[in-house]
Structures are given as C-alpha cells and as structure tokens.
Design an enzyme around this catalytic site. Structure first.
Site, PDB file in Angstrom:
ATOM      1  N   LYS A 108      -3.591  -0.946  14.648  1.00  0.00           N
ATOM      2  CA  LYS A 108      -2.800   0.110  15.291  1.00  0.00           C
ATOM      3  C   LYS A 108      -3.211   0.292  16.739  1.00  0.00           C
ATOM      4  CE  LYS A 108      -2.203   2.778  11.150  1.00  0.00           C
ATOM      5  NZ  LYS A 108      -3.491   2.362  10.634  1.00  0.00           N
ATOM      6  N   GLU A 152       0.837  -1.210   0.000  1.00  0.00           N
ATOM      7  CA  GLU A 152       0.000   0.000   0.000  1.00  0.00           C
ATOM      8  C   GLU A 152       0.867   1.254   0.000  1.00  0.00           C
ATOM      9  OE1 GLU A 152      -1.096   2.084   3.057  1.00  0.00           O
ATOM     10  OE2 GLU A 152      -0.518   0.763   4.684  1.00  0.00           O
TER      11      GLU A 152
END
Ligand code: PSU
Ligand code: MN
Length: 335
Positions: free
Chosen positions: A182, A28
C-alpha cells in the site's frame, strides 16, 4: 494446533477441489470488513465496462467480495474466501456467510495473532493477509489474491509498526498475488524487510514495485519479474523445492486505466496521516483508518475504483497461476 485444526471449516466445494487437485484461490476478508466502503457506491461507466460482474445498489464491500469470487470462477478456479464466523475458521463461505460478514455492524480485524482468541471467544471478523495466509496453508491452498499487502509503516522507527503480513508470508508456503504494498507505507523499507525474510518479490510484467492504486515509478526496482502465469508457476515450484515453508509475492500493477496519480494521493495521504496522529490512531486501526480517509477525499471514488479494479485483476491472475501449478494436494495434515 489440534484444536485449531478441528475448527477449520472447509466448504464442500473447496474441500472437493483441494482433494481432486483442482485450482483453488484463497481470498482474504479484511478488505471486505475494513478496507472498502460499506455502503452502495455510484461507479463510473468505465468501471462498469471493466467490471461487468459488479452488482449495483448493494454495499460496495459485498459487491467486491462477490465480484472477486465470480472472477476466480470465470478464470477456471474455485474461490475460497476465508473469514472467522462465530469462532469457526471458515474456508469458503456460503452466500449467507459472505453477506453477513460484509454487513456485520462491528466486525473484528483478525491478524495471525488474533486467531486463537477469535476461536475461543467465538468472534466474527475479517482475516488479514497474515491470518489468511496462515489458514490457507493449513487448508492446503497455495495461491491467494488480495489488494495491497501490509508492510513497514511510515515513521516505523518511532512506532515499530511492521505489518504481520510480511512475517506470516515468511512462515507459510503460499503465493500471494497483490498490487505491491500500500502506498501509505514506507515502500523502500518494506522491500528491505521482505528481502531479509527471504520472500521473493516478483513483478508481474513489470520491473518496478507496484504501489497499490498508484502506478509503479522507476525509483523502486524489483529484482525479479515474470511475464506469464506459467512462468510464475514454474518459479513457485522451484522455490518451494528449496524453501518448502516460505511464501512468494507476485506483484501486479493496478490496471493502467484506473491507476491514480501519485501526487494527489500523497497530498491526501499527508492529511490522513496528520489526522491519524492527532487522533492517536495506531496499530491495527491505522490501515483501515487511512484507507477510509482516502476513500472519502475528493478523489475518493477514483481511489475506490482503482482498488476494486486491482482486486479483480489480482483474482484473475491468481486463478491463472493456480491453474498452472501442480495442484497435487500437499501435506495439510502433516504436523
Ligand atoms: N489490501 C487492500 N485493502 C485492505 C487490506 C489489504 O486493498 O484493507 C488489508 C489486508 O487484510 C492486509 C491489512 O493484511 O490490510 C494490513 O493491515 P496492517 O497494516 O494493520 O497489517
Ligand atoms: Mn500494523
């Protein structure tokens, strides 16, 4: 759909690898445009030893993008960095395109919903996990590596901020190798939503949820784990026979030598979250804002090194999984 397909610009190397059934790993690019420092960074001796591919003296985000591609190659697969450049959806970037993306003064952060607009308005930007998953599946790429995926944000009951990463994965047959979600998210809620969406969350050599740059703790147990790339490939094949349109998450902890202490991360994060709320930062801007604040704190360089170390480890594992999968080209041309 037709217009989008025409816009897919697959590099010669990637198109050839897909056609021949060679292993390909999608990468990405929001991590490049919005997730990492955009200036050169001094790294520790330990870091250079662990990441010999790292090029000194260039912007850290560009060095990271190049290092990830090089790690994928060394592990025997072809890297396909995905991004939108002047409205073209690119799968596999040239050296010039990668440099342009990393140095673009005001790149756009492109999630799945933004792709049509980006094409029509000829924008240039980094694709998030959500957008990259969508594009990879259209191109016929099955394996993709990133850092930490997006998930359910803390305070979600007020903001309803649920990353589109999770929903795109539920709609694309792509296996994403990540370091869990995250740490800045509500991790138990993230696991619940992934379960609801039918996305298997497989710990790689761990039974517990990896937390991005922080080592896993024993409070968040995963339901599945795998010990080798071959085992992951076997699970993926079985999964896709039953759920041909659903993604898979493989979660690998940050390499131990680089993992950051949870307590200090939480302390810095609390400050960053307060600042975000005081400045009214929300929506798509929130994740880049929090990552930038974390990278600037006293322990910022440790956090950046941990982020880079896990990106490398994930790129490598993704290449090994891609090499273990049956890479017979699948219906990228089917409707
Ligand atoms: N992982 C990283 N750094 C990042 C991201 C992931 O180590 O910058 C990016 C990915 O592109 C992911 C996005 O899709 O953050 C999530 O943003 P949001 O929470 O707004 O969906
Ligand atoms: Mn969001």
């Amino acid at each position: 759909m037709f217009a989008q397909k025409q816009k897919l610009e697959v590099s010669g190397e990637v198109a050839d690898a897909i056609a021949r059934g060679r292993p390909v790993v999608a990468l990405e690019s929001t991590v490049v445009t919005h997730g990492l420092p955009r200036e050169p960074r001094e790294m520790s001796a330990k870091f250079h030893e662990a990441i010999p591919e790292w090029q000194r003296g260039i912007p850290a985000n560009l060095a990271a993008a190049r290092a990830m591609e090089s790690v994928v190659r060394t592990a025997g697969a072809v890297p396909a960095t995905i991004a939108v450049i002047d409205g073209s959806i690119c799968v596999g970037l040239s050296a010039e395109q990668l440099e342009r993306l990393a140095c673009e003064p005001k790149p756009t952060k492109l999630s799945a919903r933004d792709l049509g607009v980006a094409v029509a308005k000829r924008q240039t930007g980094g694709t998030t996990v959500a957008a990259t998953t969508t594009i990879a599946s259209r191109a016929g790429i099955r394996v993709f590596a990133t850092g930490g995926i997006g998930g359910v944000h803390r305070g979600w009951s007020g903001s309803m901020d649920l990353s589109s990463d999770m929903f795109s994965l539920a709609l694309s047959p792509v296996l994403v190798v990540c370091a869990g979600a995250k740490i800045l998210l509500d991790l138990p809620a993230t696991l619940e939503v992934l379960e609801t969406l039918g996305i298997p969350t497989i710990g790689f050599q761990t039974e517990f949820l990896p937390r991005f740059t922080v080592a896993p703790d024993r409070s968040l147990r995963l339901h599945h784990s795998a010990e080798s790339a071959a085992e992951v490939a076997c699970i993926a094949s079985a999964h896709w026979q039953l759920h041909p349109m659903h993604g898979i998450l493989v979660m690998q902890p940050c390499p131990e030598a680089f993992a950051v202490d949870a307590e200090s991360t939480e302390r810095h994060l609390a400050r960053a979250l307060e600042q975000a709320s005081a400045e009214g930062v929300r929506g798509a801007a929130l994740t880049p804002f929090l990552l930038a604040r974390l990278s600037e704190c006293e322990e910022g360089s440790k956090m950046v090194e941990a982020n880079l170390a896990l990106l490398k480890a994930n790129a490598r594992l993704a290449a090994h999984i891609a090499a273990s999968l049956d890479n017979t080209p699948f219906g990228s041309d089917s409707p």
